[in-house]
Write an enzyme that holds these catalytic residues in place. Structure first.
Site, PDB file in Angstrom:
ATOM      1  N   GLY A  77       0.835  -1.200   0.000  1.00  0.00           N
ATOM      2  CA  GLY A  77       0.000   0.000   0.000  1.00  0.00           C
ATOM      3  C   GLY A  77       0.863   1.241   0.000  1.00  0.00           C
ATOM      4  O   GLY A  77       2.038   1.182   0.379  1.00  0.00           O
ATOM      5  N   GLN A 136       3.238   9.897   1.364  1.00  0.00           N
ATOM      6  CA  GLN A 136       4.517   9.190   1.524  1.00  0.00           C
ATOM      7  C   GLN A 136       5.506   9.541   0.410  1.00  0.00           C
ATOM      8  O   GLN A 136       6.703   9.333   0.558  1.00  0.00           O
ATOM      9  CB  GLN A 136       4.298   7.664   1.575  1.00  0.00           C
ATOM     10  CG  GLN A 136       3.547   7.231   2.836  1.00  0.00           C
ATOM     11  CD  GLN A 136       3.344   5.731   2.872  1.00  0.00           C
ATOM     12  OE1 GLN A 136       2.394   5.213   2.307  1.00  0.00           O
ATOM     13  NE2 GLN A 136       4.239   5.013   3.527  1.00  0.00           N
ATOM     14  N   CYS A 192       5.676  -0.303   7.667  1.00  0.00           N
ATOM     15  CA  CYS A 192       5.360   0.886   6.883  1.00  0.00           C
ATOM     16  C   CYS A 192       6.596   1.312   6.102  1.00  0.00           C
ATOM     17  O   CYS A 192       7.691   1.345   6.657  1.00  0.00           O
ATOM     18  CB  CYS A 192       4.915   2.014   7.815  1.00  0.00           C
ATOM     19  SG  CYS A 192       4.479   3.519   6.941  1.00  0.00           S
ATOM     20  N   LEU A 193       6.407   1.625   4.830  1.00  0.00           N
ATOM     21  CA  LEU A 193       7.549   2.033   4.002  1.00  0.00           C
ATOM     22  C   LEU A 193       8.157   3.341   4.521  1.00  0.00           C
ATOM     23  O   LEU A 193       9.316   3.619   4.236  1.00  0.00           O
ATOM     24  CB  LEU A 193       7.110   2.188   2.541  1.00  0.00           C
ATOM     25  CG  LEU A 193       6.643   0.884   1.865  1.00  0.00           C
ATOM     26  CD1 LEU A 193       6.066   1.170   0.490  1.00  0.00           C
ATOM     27  CD2 LEU A 193       7.785  -0.121   1.763  1.00  0.00           C
ATOM     28  N   HIS A 217      -4.672   1.537   7.648  1.00  0.00           N
ATOM     29  CA  HIS A 217      -3.285   2.012   7.759  1.00  0.00           C
ATOM     30  C   HIS A 217      -3.054   3.180   6.787  1.00  0.00           C
ATOM     31  O   HIS A 217      -2.488   4.209   7.159  1.00  0.00           O
ATOM     32  CB  HIS A 217      -2.334   0.844   7.473  1.00  0.00           C
ATOM     33  CG  HIS A 217      -0.888   1.199   7.375  1.00  0.00           C
ATOM     34  ND1 HIS A 217       0.056   0.729   8.271  1.00  0.00           N
ATOM     35  CD2 HIS A 217      -0.190   1.968   6.484  1.00  0.00           C
ATOM     36  CE1 HIS A 217       1.251   1.213   7.919  1.00  0.00           C
ATOM     37  NE2 HIS A 217       1.136   1.950   6.844  1.00  0.00           N
ATOM     38  N   GLU A 218      -3.529   3.010   5.551  1.00  0.00           N
ATOM     39  CA  GLU A 218      -3.347   4.069   4.536  1.00  0.00           C
ATOM     40  C   GLU A 218      -4.198   5.286   4.864  1.00  0.00           C
ATOM     41  O   GLU A 218      -3.751   6.425   4.684  1.00  0.00           O
ATOM     42  CB  GLU A 218      -3.698   3.557   3.129  1.00  0.00           C
ATOM     43  CG  GLU A 218      -2.928   2.342   2.642  1.00  0.00           C
ATOM     44  CD  GLU A 218      -1.437   2.455   2.803  1.00  0.00           C
ATOM     45  OE1 GLU A 218      -0.916   3.585   2.861  1.00  0.00           O
ATOM     46  OE2 GLU A 218      -0.774   1.409   2.896  1.00  0.00           O
ATOM     47  N   HIS A 252      -2.514   7.560   7.145  1.00  0.00           N
ATOM     48  CA  HIS A 252      -1.512   8.426   6.511  1.00  0.00           C
ATOM     49  C   HIS A 252      -2.142   9.743   6.049  1.00  0.00           C
ATOM     50  O   HIS A 252      -1.512  10.802   6.127  1.00  0.00           O
ATOM     51  CB  HIS A 252      -0.879   7.736   5.295  1.00  0.00           C
ATOM     52  CG  HIS A 252       0.238   6.794   5.625  1.00  0.00           C
ATOM     53  ND1 HIS A 252       1.402   7.198   6.254  1.00  0.00           N
ATOM     54  CD2 HIS A 252       0.393   5.468   5.414  1.00  0.00           C
ATOM     55  CE1 HIS A 252       2.209   6.162   6.403  1.00  0.00           C
ATOM     56  NE2 HIS A 252       1.616   5.086   5.905  1.00  0.00           N
TER      57      HIS A 252
END
Ligand code: GNR
Ligand code: NI
Length: 174
Positions: free
Chosen positions: A46, A51, A94-95, A136-137, A140
Site C-alpha cells: 500500500g 509518503q 510501513c515504508l 493504515h493508509e 496516513h
C-alpha cells in the site's frame, strides 16, 4: 511512470493532513501510476500520496503479492463509512518507518466510499488484510503512523533508531 522517493520518519511532511481531490484528472492518474510503481519497487502492499510528499487524499493498494496476478486498487477521497466493533491484530510495517514492525489492533472489517481511478464513486466492504491496509493508509491521510499506537517508550526507541539511520543515509553522497 516514475519511481518517486518515499519519505521516512522523522519528517514533518508525513504529519500533514492531506487535502481532498476536487476532480480526478490526468494529473491525479499520473500520480496514481507513479505511486503504484514506487510501491511495487519498494515491495509494499500500500502507499498514500503523502509518503511521496504529495498531500492529496489518494491511496494505492495491491495485497495480491503475486508478480503474475497483480491486482492494483486506487482510492481517491476515501471515507470510512462503517467499522466493525470486533478487532483484529496484524503485524504492521510501513515504508515510511523502514525495518520496524509491530502488532496493531484495528477494526476487523470496514466499509469505505471513494472515487476510483476514473473519478467514479464506489463502495467497498473490506475484511482481513485489506481492511487493515485500508485503515493504515487512511491514517496516513490524517498524518498518523502505526507507531503512534505504541507506548511512548516503544515509539521513542523506534524514532531514535530511524533518526540515526537517517543521519547515516543523508551522509551518502552519490
Ligand atoms: O507494505 C506494507 N505492508 C503492510 C503490512 C501490514 C499492515 C500495513 C501495511 S502497509 C505497508 C506499506 C505502507 O507503508 N503503506 O503506507
Ligand atoms: Ni505506511
Amino acid at each position: 511512470m516514475t519511481i518517486r522517493k518515499i519519505l521516512t520518519e522523522p519528517n514533518k511532511i508525513l504529519r500533514q493532513i492531506s487535502k481532498p481531490v476536487k476532480k480526478v484528472e490526468d494529473e491525479e492518474r499520473k500520480l496514481m501510476d507513479d505511486m503504484l510503481e514506487t510501491m511495487y519497487s519498494a515491495n509494499g502492499i500500500g502507499l498514500a500520496a503523502i509518503q511521496v510528499g504529495i498531500p492529496k487524499r489518494i491511496i494505492v493498494l495491491d495485497i495480491s503479492r503475486k508478480e503474475d496476478q497483480k491486482n492494483p486498487m486506487f482510492f481517491v477521497n476515501p471515507l470510512i463509512i462503517n467499522k466493525n466493533k470486533e478487532q483484529n491484530t496484524y503485524e504492521e510495517g510501513c515504508l515510511s518507518v523502514p525495518d520496524q514492525f509491530a502488532e496493531i489492533d484495528r477494526p476487523s472489517k470496514c466499509e469505505i466510499e471513494y472515487l476510483d481511478y476514473y473519478g467514479k464513486k464506489q463502495i467497498l466492504k473490506a475484511e482481513g488484510l485489506l481492511a487493515t491496509c485500508i485503515q493504515h493508509e487512511f491514517d496516513h491521510l490524517e498524518g498518523i503512523l502505526f507507531i503512534d499506537y505504541l507506548s511512548k517508550l516503544k515509539k521513542n526507541i523506534i524514532i531514535k533508531k530511524l533518526s540515526k539511520q537517517k543521519v547515516k543515509s543523508d551522509r551518502i553522497v552519490v
